[in-house]
Write a protein that holds these residues in place. Structure first.
Motif, PDB file in Angstrom:
ATOM      1  N   THR A  15     -13.050   1.036   5.490  1.00 52.43           N
ATOM      2  CA  THR A  15     -12.486  -0.065   4.710  1.00 52.43           C
ATOM      3  C   THR A  15     -10.982  -0.131   4.927  1.00 52.43           C
ATOM      4  OG1 THR A  15     -14.164   0.212   2.991  1.00 52.43           O
ATOM      5  CG2 THR A  15     -12.192  -1.007   2.386  1.00 52.43           C
ATOM      6  N   VAL A  16     -10.458  -1.340   5.068  1.00 49.22           N
ATOM      7  CA  VAL A  16      -9.011  -1.516   5.203  1.00 49.22           C
ATOM      8  C   VAL A  16      -8.406  -1.482   3.802  1.00 49.22           C
ATOM      9  CG1 VAL A  16      -7.154  -3.018   5.972  1.00 49.22           C
ATOM     10  CG2 VAL A  16      -9.272  -2.911   7.282  1.00 49.22           C
ATOM     11  N   VAL A  17      -7.692  -0.408   3.470  1.00 46.09           N
ATOM     12  CA  VAL A  17      -7.059  -0.308   2.147  1.00 46.09           C
ATOM     13  C   VAL A  17      -5.626  -0.823   2.178  1.00 46.09           C
ATOM     14  CG1 VAL A  17      -8.500   1.528   1.220  1.00 46.09           C
ATOM     15  CG2 VAL A  17      -6.513   2.123   2.598  1.00 46.09           C
ATOM     16  N   ILE A  18      -4.977  -0.713   3.346  1.00 49.08           N
ATOM     17  CA  ILE A  18      -3.651  -1.315   3.518  1.00 49.08           C
ATOM     18  C   ILE A  18      -3.711  -2.201   4.749  1.00 49.08           C
ATOM     19  CG2 ILE A  18      -1.179  -0.935   3.837  1.00 49.08           C
ATOM     20  CD1 ILE A  18      -1.525   1.859   2.718  1.00 49.08           C
ATOM     21  N   PRO A  19      -3.767  -3.531   4.574  1.00 48.62           N
ATOM     22  CA  PRO A  19      -3.714  -4.413   5.746  1.00 48.62           C
ATOM     23  C   PRO A  19      -2.322  -4.345   6.359  1.00 48.62           C
ATOM     24  CG  PRO A  19      -3.603  -5.690   3.737  1.00 48.62           C
ATOM     25  CD  PRO A  19      -3.839  -4.262   3.326  1.00 48.62           C
ATOM     26  N   SER A  20      -2.167  -4.863   7.553  1.00 46.49           N
ATOM     27  CA  SER A  20      -0.896  -4.762   8.266  1.00 46.49           C
ATOM     28  C   SER A  20       0.270  -5.196   7.383  1.00 46.49           C
ATOM     29  CB  SER A  20      -0.929  -5.621   9.527  1.00 46.49           C
ATOM     30  OG  SER A  20       0.247  -5.436  10.274  1.00 46.49           O
ATOM     31  N   LEU A  21       1.165  -4.239   7.102  1.00 44.24           N
ATOM     32  CA  LEU A  21       2.290  -4.457   6.187  1.00 44.24           C
ATOM     33  C   LEU A  21       3.609  -4.340   6.928  1.00 44.24           C
ATOM     34  CD1 LEU A  21       3.673  -4.646   3.389  1.00 44.24           C
ATOM     35  CD2 LEU A  21       3.306  -2.182   3.139  1.00 44.24           C
ATOM     36  N   SER A  22       4.368  -5.423   6.936  1.00 42.95           N
ATOM     37  CA  SER A  22       5.722  -5.422   7.500  1.00 42.95           C
ATOM     38  C   SER A  22       6.668  -5.972   6.430  1.00 42.95           C
ATOM     39  CB  SER A  22       5.796  -6.275   8.766  1.00 42.95           C
ATOM     40  OG  SER A  22       5.020  -5.698   9.805  1.00 42.95           O
ATOM     41  N   LEU A  23       7.581  -5.135   5.987  1.00 38.70           N
ATOM     42  CA  LEU A  23       8.455  -5.508   4.877  1.00 38.70           C
ATOM     43  C   LEU A  23       9.725  -4.681   4.928  1.00 38.70           C
ATOM     44  CD1 LEU A  23       8.894  -6.964   2.101  1.00 38.70           C
ATOM     45  CD2 LEU A  23       7.720  -5.018   1.046  1.00 38.70           C
ATOM     46  N   THR A  24      10.859  -5.312   4.661  1.00 37.10           N
ATOM     47  CA  THR A  24      12.146  -4.625   4.605  1.00 37.10           C
ATOM     48  C   THR A  24      12.781  -4.825   3.233  1.00 37.10           C
ATOM     49  OG1 THR A  24      12.554  -4.915   6.983  1.00 37.10           O
ATOM     50  CG2 THR A  24      14.465  -4.454   5.599  1.00 37.10           C
ATOM     51  N   ILE A  25      13.196  -3.720   2.612  1.00 39.35           N
ATOM     52  CA  ILE A  25      13.936  -3.786   1.354  1.00 39.35           C
ATOM     53  C   ILE A  25      15.368  -3.388   1.673  1.00 39.35           C
ATOM     54  CG2 ILE A  25      14.186  -2.926  -0.994  1.00 39.35           C
ATOM     55  CD1 ILE A  25      10.853  -2.496   0.612  1.00 39.35           C
ATOM     56  N   PRO A  26      16.284  -4.346   1.703  1.00 33.68           N
ATOM     57  CA  PRO A  26      17.680  -4.044   2.065  1.00 33.68           C
ATOM     58  C   PRO A  26      18.417  -3.312   0.954  1.00 33.68           C
ATOM     59  CG  PRO A  26      17.477  -6.339   1.457  1.00 33.68           C
ATOM     60  CD  PRO A  26      16.081  -5.779   1.424  1.00 33.68           C
ATOM     61  N   LYS A  27      19.611  -2.865   1.259  1.00 33.21           N
ATOM     62  CA  LYS A  27      20.457  -2.204   0.268  1.00 33.21           C
ATOM     63  C   LYS A  27      20.781  -3.161  -0.871  1.00 33.21           C
ATOM     64  CE  LYS A  27      23.687  -1.095   3.223  1.00 33.21           C
ATOM     65  NZ  LYS A  27      24.949  -0.540   3.780  1.00 33.21           N
ATOM     66  N   GLY A  28      20.799  -2.623  -2.096  1.00 28.84           N
ATOM     67  CA  GLY A  28      21.174  -3.424  -3.249  1.00 28.84           C
ATOM     68  C   GLY A  28      20.115  -4.398  -3.710  1.00 28.84           C
ATOM     69  N   GLU A  29      18.842  -4.135  -3.376  1.00 29.80           N
ATOM     70  CA  GLU A  29      17.767  -5.044  -3.782  1.00 29.80           C
ATOM     71  C   GLU A  29      16.625  -4.268  -4.416  1.00 29.80           C
ATOM     72  OE1 GLU A  29      16.505  -8.570  -1.396  1.00 29.80           O
ATOM     73  OE2 GLU A  29      14.617  -7.460  -1.223  1.00 29.80           O
TER      74      GLU A  29
END
Length: 338
Positions: A15-29
């Motif tokens: 089972t796919v529990v995490i599908p393809s994840l692309s994400l950036t959390i920049p500084k100060g966010e």
């Protein structure tokens, strides 16, 4: 430093529990990722380097997380929901231990003041309330002082005072240009605590669009008529916009409409009749005088008696929505059944 996921994916028992994840959390966010409990648990295992079986890469700035030699990346601080602490210690003893562990220059008093624990310094952890214990656990991040912070269900079951202290801490960390990721299965928490909110579902990552309420000056300005494309709902002082395909069903209770998405409900200003007209073209069906259902989410039509029916949805709870006798005939006609 920033936190970055590049095509992170995780399979578990076919089972796919995490599908393809692309994400950036920049500084100060502060970013919130609203997802299932399973996906959240596996993400935490990947971040804590307890699981290296997933594909894709996680970066702390430009450093690959799984290639660092340390058991825990020194620039990454993680606060877990079920994290334990030494119950027989006093608050002060616990703070002293954390200060020595991280060789911090911050004093115990400073940490106690920030978490509003000054009056509890000589109280044993086991005598604290649940919310006070959560605040003690958060002092770990104050002494560690990581550049990237990950919080699991940060305000779950917290009292109002502790939620206020948490928000102040998040603002302080933002001012220090830390990257903060909140992992939660509660949309209200995600929206009220974060700058940016994302939903991770089996179809991938989706950004949640929110709008701040208009100011009085703005309401006087004549604008173009609103063109319907999303369903507006309300969470505290923010308007949250959902794409119709995300919605499972809509229920009317005591004259108010509630939009249900993955077992969470959101109040909506539109009446059920207005929503019925707006959502017809998206495959929604008025199955009962108090319900509208997304037919794409229906798994089964259940016949209880000759005149009693319900629709079972394809969700984890296998939610059941009533289907009135008259609407059963309409549904058959829609589906081309006799």
């Amino acid at each position: 430093m920033s936190l970055r996921f590049e095509h992170v994916e995780k399979h578990h028992q076919n089972t796919v529990v995490i599908p393809s994840l692309s994400l950036t959390i920049p500084k100060g966010e502060v970013a919130a990722l609203h997802t299932s409990i399973d996906a959240k648990a596996h993400l935490l295992q990947l971040l804590g380097k307890k699981d290296v079986s997933g594909s894709g890469d996680i970066y702390i700035e430009e450093t690959l997380l799984h290639k660092t030699k340390e058991k825990y990346h020194p620039s990454l601080g993680i606060s877990l929901l079920e994290e334990g602490c030494y119950e027989r210690m006093t608050v002060k003893e616990n703070l002293t231990f954390l200060k020595r562990l991280f060789q911090s220059t911050k004093t115990q008093k400073e940490a106690a003041v920030l978490m509003h624990l000054e009056e509890k310094l000589h109280t044993k952890i086991q005598q604290l309330s649940y919310s006070e214990k959560r605040r003690v656990l958060m002092t770990k991040l104050l002494f560690q002082d990581p550049a990237v912070i990950v919080l699991e269900e940060p305000d779950q079951n917290m009292d109002i005072e502790s939620k206020r202290i948490l928000r102040l801490a998040l603002e302080e960390w933002k001012n220090q240009e830390k990257s903060i990721l909140l992992l939660t299965s509660n949309m209200e928490s995600a929206i009220t605590l974060a700058d940016q909110v994302y939903r991770l579902t089996n179809t991938g990552l989706h950004k949640v669009e929110t709008e701040e309420p208009e100011t009085e000056a703005e309401t006087d300005v004549e604008e173009e008529p609103f063109r319907f494309s999303k369903i507006p709902t309300k969470v505290e002082d923010k308007m949250v916009l959902f794409d119709p395909p995300e919605i499972d069903y809509i229920e009317s209770r005591e004259g108010k409409s509630y939009v249900f998405i993955e077992n969470e409900s959101f109040p909506c200003a539109f009446t059920l009749n207005e929503l019925e007209n707006k959502l017809k073209s998206f495959g929604f069906f008025r199955c009962h005088r108090s319900y509208i259902v997304n037919l794409q989410k229906v798994r089964e039509v259940i016949t209880w008696t000759r005149n009693s029916y319900s629709l079972q949805l394809d969700d984890k709870k296998k939610s059941e929505i009533p289907l009135s006798k008259g609407k059963m005939e309409d549904l058959k006609e829609m589906l081309g059944l006799k």
